[in-house]
Design an enzyme around this catalytic site. Structure first.
Site, PDB file in Angstrom:
ATOM      1  N   GLU A   1      19.312   5.303  11.690  1.00 54.69           N
ATOM      2  CA  GLU A   1      18.178   4.806  10.804  1.00 54.69           C
ATOM      3  C   GLU A   1      18.485   3.969   9.692  1.00 54.69           C
ATOM      4  OE1 GLU A   1      15.228   4.755  12.185  1.00 54.69           O
ATOM      5  OE2 GLU A   1      16.012   5.456  13.940  1.00 54.69           O
ATOM      6  N   VAL A   2      19.382   4.466   9.021  1.00 52.77           N
ATOM      7  CA  VAL A   2      19.453   3.836   7.615  1.00 52.77           C
ATOM      8  C   VAL A   2      20.322   2.386   7.979  1.00 52.77           C
ATOM      9  CG1 VAL A   2      21.035   3.726   5.610  1.00 52.77           C
ATOM     10  CG2 VAL A   2      19.985   6.127   6.421  1.00 52.77           C
ATOM     11  N   LEU A   3      21.212   2.587   8.963  1.00 52.16           N
ATOM     12  CA  LEU A   3      21.508   1.141   9.430  1.00 52.16           C
ATOM     13  C   LEU A   3      20.728   0.371  10.025  1.00 52.16           C
ATOM     14  CD1 LEU A   3      24.876   1.653  11.456  1.00 52.16           C
ATOM     15  CD2 LEU A   3      24.661   0.644   9.212  1.00 52.16           C
ATOM     16  N   ARG A   4      19.880   0.690  10.627  1.00 51.76           N
ATOM     17  CA  ARG A   4      18.607   0.065  11.332  1.00 51.76           C
ATOM     18  C   ARG A   4      17.631  -0.556  10.247  1.00 51.76           C
ATOM     19  NH1 ARG A   4      16.226   1.520  16.860  1.00 51.76           N
ATOM     20  NH2 ARG A   4      15.319   3.332  15.852  1.00 51.76           N
TER      21      ARG A   4
ATOM     22  N   ASP B   1      26.334  -7.025  -3.814  1.00 55.98           N
ATOM     23  CA  ASP B   1      27.146  -6.529  -5.166  1.00 55.98           C
ATOM     24  C   ASP B   1      27.800  -5.337  -4.937  1.00 55.98           C
ATOM     25  OD1 ASP B   1      26.797  -7.101  -7.975  1.00 55.98           O
ATOM     26  OD2 ASP B   1      25.986  -4.903  -8.127  1.00 55.98           O
TER      27      ASP B   1
ATOM     28  N   GLU C   1      31.113  -9.328  -3.939  1.00 54.61           N
ATOM     29  CA  GLU C   1      31.666  -9.100  -5.135  1.00 54.61           C
ATOM     30  C   GLU C   1      32.643  -8.053  -4.910  1.00 54.61           C
ATOM     31  OE1 GLU C   1      29.696  -8.185  -9.360  1.00 54.61           O
ATOM     32  OE2 GLU C   1      29.916  -6.514  -7.894  1.00 54.61           O
TER      33      GLU C   1
END
Ligand SMILES: *[C@@H]1O[C@H](CO)[C@@H](O)[C@H](O)[C@H]1NC(C)=O
Ligand SMILES: *[C@@H]1O[C@H](CO)[C@@H](O)[C@H](O)[C@H]1NC(C)=O
Ligand SMILES: *[C@@H]1O[C@H](CO)[C@@H](O)[C@H](O)[C@H]1NC(C)=O
Length: 418
Positions: free
Chosen positions: A53-56, A77, A132
């Site tokens: 879910e986080v990836l999505r 960053d 970075e």
């Protein structure tokens, strides 16, 4: 052409455990979600790239900025702190492969970065991504299809640090020419870097910009060209120009500039030449006096230093204007010869005693004399192809100016080494 990319910085005043959607977005690119105010370091308490879910959420977030705002790319960053479980803290990177490949690498973060670059470059072929990364992870800027992470550019973060260190610690006659050349050329072959002499990191309160290191308080009183040149301003202006031109010519495949029509520090501009990139951010290209400071408790929420004094450029009799003109001409000269897009430079001389650096790139010959006390006549330099070379820039004694290209020519002959 102006391109807009976003920059997400580690927020300086986020409360611990404060986690809104905006912060999660920052976490993406940052893994420095939360700021530990007691330690004053940025620590990510939210490393969660393994979760579907986080990836999505993160990936669609990238897409949203592209679709809704028409961004031209992203600068990710704090990539070093994402890539390794040790977040780069207390770790040294000497170039040994065991430092980059091992259990210390956060594979979930690595896969997220590959996915991010894959979707960005697939859905938006013109999108530019910049990492970075201070560690120099191999293949960071090679395509995902080759097993790389898929970034277009890495920020050459060692270069500004080197310049600040030299100005802080070395007398003019002690500059280590070999070390300067090494820092400017130390990058992985076939992976593009963006070179810069300084960035907002130096312009922010607490640090000093190159111009401030060079000219300090005289910037307030002696910058009018109607008053006589003082030795401090003279040295400052010449070195300011030479440092930039050397960084531009030798340091990378793109150049980061800081004149910035910037909206605070959240947006920066890439101006793209033929094959080269020119990134513009907030800062100090024209030797901007003073620093950036945003409203915060420590300064009584003052906006006084949250500004750029572009008005200084409009006054032709201020030497800031001359610095700006040099910068513009440097950019335009690159546009003409395209050395950023050319293969890395061939450095033919780095003379410790003479303090001379000579290199050739994209059919342009660069000759720098950093010697504080000596000029040279009939100085012999090597070129790959004998012939006539037009002079584009001359920096000599009191002046550093671009010439009408036709005006002067610089002849070389082939000669046999005996
Ligand atoms: C530089 O500024 C100082 C301080 O205002 C002043 O005393 C000095 O005369 C200035 N130098 C020149 C050459 O104008
Ligand atoms: C720098 O050069 C680019 C082309 O490479 C051009 O688009 C841009 O306007 C130039 N910027 C300045 C400040 O001259
Ligand atoms: C830009 O790149 C293209 C293809 O990669 C090449 O044909 C062209 O000569 C390059 N232009 C310059 C100015 O280097």
């Amino acid at each position: 052409m102006e391109l807009w990319i976003s920059i997400w910085e580690c927020p300086v005043a986020v409360k611990i455990n404060f986690c809104c959607v905006k912060c999660m977005m920052k976490c993406v690119n940052n893994s420095q979600l939360l700021v530990d105010l007691t330690l004053s370091v940025c620590v990510c308490l939210f490393v969660c790239f393994a979760s579907w879910e986080v990836l999505r959420f993160l990936l669609s977030n990238l897409r949203w900025w592209m679709d809704e705002y028409g961004f031209d790319g992203f600068r990710f960053d704090g990539v070093t702190s994402m890539l390794y479980h040790h977040h780069g803290m207390g770790a040294g990177f000497s170039g040994d492969y065991s430092e980059y490949f091992g259990l210390q690498v956060d594979e979930d973060a690595l896969v997220y970065l590959m996915l991010a670059n894959h979707i960005l470059h697939t859905l938006y072929p013109d999108c530019i991504t910049v990492a970075e990364d201070v560690s120099g992870m191999p293949a960071l800027c090679r395509g995902v299809e080759e097993g790389g992470l898929g970034f277009d550019y890495r920020l050459a973060m060692a270069i500004p640090d080197k310049w600040i260190q030299i100005l802080k610690e070395c007398k003019d006659e002690d500059w280590d020419i070999g070390n300067i050349v090494h820092t400017l050329t130390n990058r992985r072959y076939g992976e593009k870097c963006i070179a810069y002499a300084e960035s907002h990191d130096q312009a922010l309160v607490g640090d000093k910009t190159l111009a401030f290191w060079l000219m300090d308080k005289e910037m307030y009183t002696n910058m009018s060209s109607l008053t006589p040149m003082t030795p401090v301003i003279d040295r400052g202006i010449q070195l300011h120009k030479m440092i930039r031109l050397l960084t531009h010519g030798l340091g990378g495949e793109g150049y980061l500039n800081f004149i910035g029509k910037e909206v605070l520090r959240d947006i920066s501009v890439i101006l793209s030449g033929l094959n080269s990139s020119y990134v513009q951010e907030t800062g100090n290209e024209f030797g901007h006096p003073e620093w950036l400071d945003f409203p915060r408790e420590g300064n009584d929420q003052s906006y006084h230093y949250a500004r750029r004094q572009f008005n200084l450029l409009d006054m032709g009799n201020l030497r800031y204007h001359q610095l700006f003109v040099f910068d513009r001409d440097m950019n335009l000269t690159e546009d003409k010869y395209g050395w950023l897009a050319a293969p890395p430079a061939f450095v033919s001389a780095k003379h410790e005693e003479d303090k001379v650096i000579v290199f050739e790139r994209g059919r342009v010959l660069f000759i720098f004399n950093f010697n504080p006390s000596q000029s040279f006549q009939d100085y012999r330099v090597a070129v790959e192809t004998p012939g006539t070379y037009p002079l584009a820039f001359v920096c000599h004694g009191k002046a550093c100016f671009p010439l009408n290209i036709q005006e002067l020519a610089f002849f070389c002959h082939s000669f046999k080494a005996s």
